[in-house]
Design a protein around this motif. Structure first.
Motif, PDB file in Angstrom:
ATOM      1  N   GLU A 138      24.770  51.628  24.508  1.00 56.39           N
ATOM      2  CA  GLU A 138      24.073  52.913  24.552  1.00 56.39           C
ATOM      3  C   GLU A 138      22.720  52.775  25.250  1.00 56.39           C
ATOM      4  N   GLU A 139      22.004  51.706  24.896  1.00 52.01           N
ATOM      5  CA  GLU A 139      20.690  51.490  25.526  1.00 52.01           C
ATOM      6  C   GLU A 139      20.855  51.254  27.027  1.00 52.01           C
ATOM      7  N   ARG A 140      21.918  50.530  27.397  1.00 57.27           N
ATOM      8  CA  ARG A 140      22.158  50.307  28.830  1.00 57.27           C
ATOM      9  C   ARG A 140      22.422  51.624  29.555  1.00 57.27           C
ATOM     10  N   GLU A 141      23.234  52.467  28.931  1.00 63.00           N
ATOM     11  CA  GLU A 141      23.539  53.760  29.557  1.00 63.00           C
ATOM     12  C   GLU A 141      22.279  54.619  29.686  1.00 63.00           C
ATOM     13  N   GLU A 146      18.784  40.878  33.170  1.00 64.28           N
ATOM     14  CA  GLU A 146      19.311  39.616  33.693  1.00 64.28           C
ATOM     15  C   GLU A 146      19.221  38.506  32.655  1.00 64.28           C
ATOM     16  N   GLN A 147      18.129  38.506  31.868  1.00 64.08           N
ATOM     17  CA  GLN A 147      17.952  37.480  30.841  1.00 64.08           C
ATOM     18  C   GLN A 147      19.092  37.499  29.826  1.00 64.08           C
ATOM     19  N   HIS A 148      19.672  38.692  29.654  1.00 63.73           N
ATOM     20  CA  HIS A 148      20.765  38.814  28.676  1.00 63.73           C
ATOM     21  C   HIS A 148      22.118  38.976  29.356  1.00 63.73           C
ATOM     22  N   ASN A 149      22.147  38.684  30.667  1.00 63.35           N
ATOM     23  CA  ASN A 149      23.402  38.749  31.432  1.00 63.35           C
ATOM     24  C   ASN A 149      24.035  40.142  31.391  1.00 63.35           C
ATOM     25  N   ILE A 150      23.180  41.169  31.419  1.00 69.48           N
ATOM     26  CA  ILE A 150      23.659  42.557  31.401  1.00 69.48           C
ATOM     27  C   ILE A 150      23.476  43.139  32.794  1.00 69.48           C
ATOM     28  N   LEU A 151      24.499  43.774  33.305  1.00 68.34           N
ATOM     29  CA  LEU A 151      24.434  44.367  34.642  1.00 68.34           C
ATOM     30  C   LEU A 151      23.830  45.759  34.564  1.00 68.34           C
ATOM     31  N   VAL A 152      22.624  45.918  35.131  1.00 63.47           N
ATOM     32  CA  VAL A 152      21.931  47.211  35.174  1.00 63.47           C
ATOM     33  C   VAL A 152      21.432  47.407  36.596  1.00 63.47           C
ATOM     34  N   SER A 153      21.737  48.559  37.188  1.00 70.37           N
ATOM     35  CA  SER A 153      21.321  48.784  38.576  1.00 70.37           C
ATOM     36  C   SER A 153      19.848  49.149  38.634  1.00 70.37           C
ATOM     37  N   ALA A 154      19.001  48.205  38.327  1.00 69.04           N
ATOM     38  CA  ALA A 154      17.558  48.460  38.336  1.00 69.04           C
ATOM     39  C   ALA A 154      16.945  48.249  39.702  1.00 69.04           C
ATOM     40  N   SER A 155      17.709  47.675  40.632  1.00 67.60           N
ATOM     41  CA  SER A 155      17.160  47.445  41.970  1.00 67.60           C
ATOM     42  C   SER A 155      17.185  48.727  42.772  1.00 67.60           C
ATOM     43  N   ALA A 156      16.306  48.811  43.752  1.00 66.29           N
ATOM     44  CA  ALA A 156      16.221  49.965  44.665  1.00 66.29           C
ATOM     45  C   ALA A 156      16.050  51.270  43.911  1.00 66.29           C
ATOM     46  N   ILE A 158      28.462  41.939  28.178  1.00 65.40           N
ATOM     47  CA  ILE A 158      27.525  40.854  28.491  1.00 65.40           C
ATOM     48  C   ILE A 158      28.309  39.707  29.114  1.00 65.40           C
ATOM     49  N   ASP A 159      27.792  39.236  30.236  1.00 69.14           N
ATOM     50  CA  ASP A 159      28.473  38.156  30.959  1.00 69.14           C
ATOM     51  C   ASP A 159      28.157  36.816  30.294  1.00 69.14           C
ATOM     52  N   ASP A 160      28.708  36.616  29.091  1.00 71.51           N
ATOM     53  CA  ASP A 160      28.455  35.398  28.322  1.00 71.51           C
ATOM     54  C   ASP A 160      29.719  35.108  27.522  1.00 71.51           C
ATOM     55  N   SER A 161      30.312  33.948  27.734  1.00 70.12           N
ATOM     56  CA  SER A 161      31.604  33.635  27.106  1.00 70.12           C
ATOM     57  C   SER A 161      31.480  33.546  25.586  1.00 70.12           C
ATOM     58  N   GLU A 162      30.369  32.979  25.073  1.00 68.29           N
ATOM     59  CA  GLU A 162      30.218  32.832  23.622  1.00 68.29           C
ATOM     60  C   GLU A 162      30.106  34.195  22.952  1.00 68.29           C
TER      61      GLU A 162
END
Length: 587
Positions: free
Chosen positions: A52-55, A99-109, A240-244
């Motif tokens: 939800e926070e990501r959205e 990025e620190q939490h391996n979450i994809l957020v389009s924060a660039s540009a 989250i891009d983290d296997s664990e």
């Protein structure tokens, strides 16, 4: 009998003790399994909150992008540039936190490239949504703050892990999330309590709920719920891009400490994304306000400039109308420009709220459109005036042609009437001209150029004016017949020229001071011209003297003389020709 029961009692006690021990182990294993399951559900709840926070962050970034694109129109304003730079920092911080939490957020540009390296201002972000006390930091500082925050939260996580070991329900109850959590039912759809206080009966309730064959799982209706829960867990695992973390969310890890640490990580990630969202909201609000203020100021300045220019445009239109003075192909073009000018000038009297950006822009648009209408009307008037000039010159040319044609007919008639008089004079003077012409007060060979007339078709040759005029008419007739002009080799001769001619031609030349060339009454022609003049010249007062004809005393086929200086031709007055008109407008 007693001896027989003693072994039995010992065996019974031993069996009971073993059973109790095994039962304790089973209960402990069940409690551990329940605690791990509860922690996994809490991890999933935190993952949903994180999603939800990501959205929300994505939506906030989209809003920031829209505002920053609008701000480009006033990019040169210092306040706007500073706010835009702060927004770029906030976006960079959000990207780093994700990025620190391996979450994809389009924060660039988030902002246009023009803002990427914009200098930071000294102003503090202000506004109803400003979340940070100050944004006077560079990117490196932002990253450093985030790293420090991550480190502090990691330290807090250690303490949280210990609490989780002591009471698995503690971490679950500490979350403000209202997402599902494992309680009395095995179904993941049960809502968890929002209280931050641990419930005294939480453990007991949890223990009691651990049954091998709970009713929800035994019911056929529970299968869709279990499928949905599995799909939900699988979807969360990709967040989250983290296997664990993915293994925890999928329920593939039963280590309570690892699961509790994952809960803490997810809590930290959600908190940091929430802080990033609030910071971007704040900097976006500041940029939006700065852009609106700069745009309003610029709009008012633009309006002043356009209103100042209105009078000049109106004066130009007025001057143009006066300059054409009604001389246009279409009268409506004058009316159209007059109306467009009046409409434009009336806009200067329009009252507008200078604090209302929309109202100012509307008036700017009205002035711009009215100015364009005036320019279009001026262009139409310009074309209409030039069309009139072209048409008027064509009309005048036709009038001039008619006047010249009439004049030519009158001249021809006058010469036709004079031909008989020329012929009579030529018949009476077949031997040529003798003596000085009337009106000449100079001696032979001494006549000045001012008393003579030049021939238009023979450059450098001059004759007595009556002789020249008659020869011009003869040349017109010769040209009409042959397409060529009369070729003259000699005309008026000065006294010196007579001396030179006498020296070269001997007896053929007259004594200097006695030649009719010295009066401008004789001319020598090329053979073809001389032959035509011998046959036709008498109609124009020119004769081939008897002495110069074949068998004469001095045969000269080229020599002819004018013998009718006393004949007056009643020539018509030359017509007054209309001059061409030119445009009254420049350009």
């Amino acid at each position: 009998m007693r001896k027989f029961h003693l072994p039995f009692r010992w065996q019974t006690a031993t069996t009971f003790a073993v059973c109790c021990f095994l039962g304790g182990i089973a209960v402990a294993l069940g409690v551990h399994e329940q605690r791990v399951g509860s922690a996994v559900e809490e991890a999933r709840a935190q993952a949903r909150l994180l999603d939800e926070e990501r959205e929300k962050l994505e939506l906030t970034l989209a809003k920031a992008r829209e505002v920053s694109e609008v701000s480009e129109s006033v990019a040169d304003e210092d306040l706007v540039a500073s706010a835009a730079a702060e927004l770029a920092q906030a976006a960079t911080s959000a990207a780093f936190a994700a990025e620190q939490h391996n979450i994809l957020v389009s924060a660039s540009a988030v902002v246009p490239p023009a803002w990427a390296n914009a200098p930071l201002g000294v102003e503090t972000a202000r506004g109803p949504y400003a979340a940070t006390p100050s944004l006077e930091v560079d990117v490196a500082a932002v990253l450093g703050e985030v790293e420090a925050a991550v480190s502090d939260e990691a330290d807090d996580a250690t303490t949280s892990d210990a609490t989780v070991e002591a009471s698995p329900d503690a971490s679950a109850s500490a979350s403000p999330s209202t997402e599902p959590s494992a309680t009395a039912s095995a179904s993941p759809s049960v809502e968890a309590s929002a209280s931050t206080e641990p419930s005294p009966s939480a453990s007991a309730s949890a223990d009691a709920s651990v049954e091998p064959s709970a009713e929800p799982s035994a019911s056929p209706e529970a299968e869709p719920t279990e499928t949905t829960a599995a799909e939900d867990a699988a979807a969360l695992a990709t967040l989250i891009d983290d296997s664990e973390v993915a293994q925890v969310l999928l329920g593939e890890i039963d280590d309570l400490e690892t699961v509790a640490a994952t809960v803490t990580r997810l809590e930290q990630a959600a908190a940091q994304l929430d802080a990033a969202t609030r910071r971007i909201e704040g900097t976006t609000a500041v940029l939006e306000a700065a852009t609106a203020e700069a745009a309003l100021e610029r709009a008012n300045l633009t309006l002043e400039q356009k209103l100042d220019a209105v009078k000049a445009v109106g004066d130009s239109a007025k001057d143009m109308i006066e300059a054409v003075d009604g001389k246009v192909a279409k009268k409506s073009t004058i009316t159209d420009l007059t109306q467009a000018r009046r409409t434009l000038l009336d806009l200067r009297k329009t009252e507008v709220d200078r604090d209302d950006a929309e109202a100012v822009e509307v008036l700017i648009t009205d002035v711009r459109n009215a100015t364009l209408n005036v320019e279009a009307a001026e262009q139409a008037l310009y074309k209409s005036h030039h069309a009139w000039v072209k048409s008027e010159n064509k009309r005048r040319t036709q009038i001039n042609k008619k006047r010249l044609a009439t004049y030519e007919r009158q001249v021809d008639k006058a010469y036709a009437n004079a031909h008989a008089q020329y012929a009579n004079a030529a018949a009476a003077r077949q031997d040529g001209w003798s003596g000085a012409p009337s009106g000449i007060s100079y001696s032979n060979g001494q006549v000045p150029s001012s008393q003579l007339c030049s021939l238009s078709f023979a450059a450098g040759h001059q004759l007595q004016c009556d002789a020249a005029e008659a020869l011009e008419r003869a040349d017109d007739a010769y040209y009409a017949q042959t397409g060529s002009h009369l070729s003259v080799s000699s005309s008026y001769r000065s006294y010196g020229a007579q001396v030179a001619t006498k020296a070269s031609k001997g007896y053929l030349a007259a004594t200097p001071g006695t030649s009719n060339h010295g009066w401008g009454m004789a001319a020598d022609f090329a053979p073809a011209s001389a032959a035509w003049m011998s046959a036709n010249g008498e109609k124009y007062g020119w004769v081939h003297p008897l002495w110069a004809r074949p068998g004469g005393s001095k045969p000269e086929s080229w020599h002819l003389e004018f013998v009718a200086p006393d004949i007056t031709v009643n020539m018509p007055s030359k017509p007054t020709l209309m001059k061409k008109v030119s445009s009254s407008l420049k350009g």
